[in-house]
Design an enzyme around this catalytic site. Structure first.
Site: not given
Length: 199
Positions: A49, A51, A54
């Site tokens: 994840d 991105k 984050n």
């Protein structure tokens, strides 16, 4: 007349210097992110994840990746190039690798695809696939092979590593340490007086 030309010349030089400094900062941030991802991959962890939401900095200014809710640890002794039947369609559409969208087996290189989209965003200062929503992005990426447009003014090695990083073929996609090596060289070149953007 000469003083006008002199001022114009020094303004152009200062703009070029400023541009180089901004790219040097972006290269450094991208190296820091790549180092964090490399650490995870060295420990057989696929983050899944990657991105902007984050990634952040701590109070000391150290770049950190957080929110490991979708991360998965690969089996002990597994080869980095082996693929695994893991949950597909996992992560954020805008940064999701082709094989993840298609629910095909994948490995740590799914993070390299995501990193490449993130790297493009960091360099372009634009949201990838802006104006499209999740399902539209997935279709554009996995069915039509769309990727963000890479400006010709960017260094050749940056353009090349982006294309390799988001290639559809997981076999042809580099590992994160290979991407990081290119970024380190680009960073070194961007901090030297010679302009890497004129190539």
């Amino acid at each position: 007349e000469k003083s006008k030309e002199s001022k114009k010349g020094s303004l152009m030089k200062s703009r070029a210097t400023m541009r180089m400094q901004l790219f040097a900062e972006r290269f450094q941030a991208s190296i820091d992110i790549a180092s964090a991802v490399e650490y995870l991959h060295d420990n057989r962890i696929i983050y899944r994840d990657l991105k902007p939401a984050n990634i952040g900095y701590d109070q000391d200014g150290t770049l950190k990746i957080f929110d490991f809710g979708l991360a998965v640890e690969l089996p002990e002794g597994s080869d980095r190039d082996s693929t695994f039947n893991l949950a597909g369609n996992t992560g954020t559409s805008r940064y999701m690798a082709v094989e993840v969208i298609r629910k095909h087996p994948y490995n740590v290189k799914a993070d390299v695809f995501s990193f490449s989209i993130l790297l493009w965003e960091l360099m372009a200062l634009c949201k990838p696939y802006d104006g499209l929503v999740g399902q539209q992005v997935k279709e554009c990426v996995s069915v039509f092979g769309e990727r963000p447009a890479i400006p010709r003014t960017w260094p050749t090695n940056l353009r090349r590593i982006l294309r390799r990083g988001w290639t559809e073929s997981i076999v042809d996609r580099p590992h994160i340490f290979e991407v990081k090596e290119v970024l380190v060289k680009l960073h070194e070149a961007s901090t030297k007086p010679k302009n890497i953007f004129s190539k």
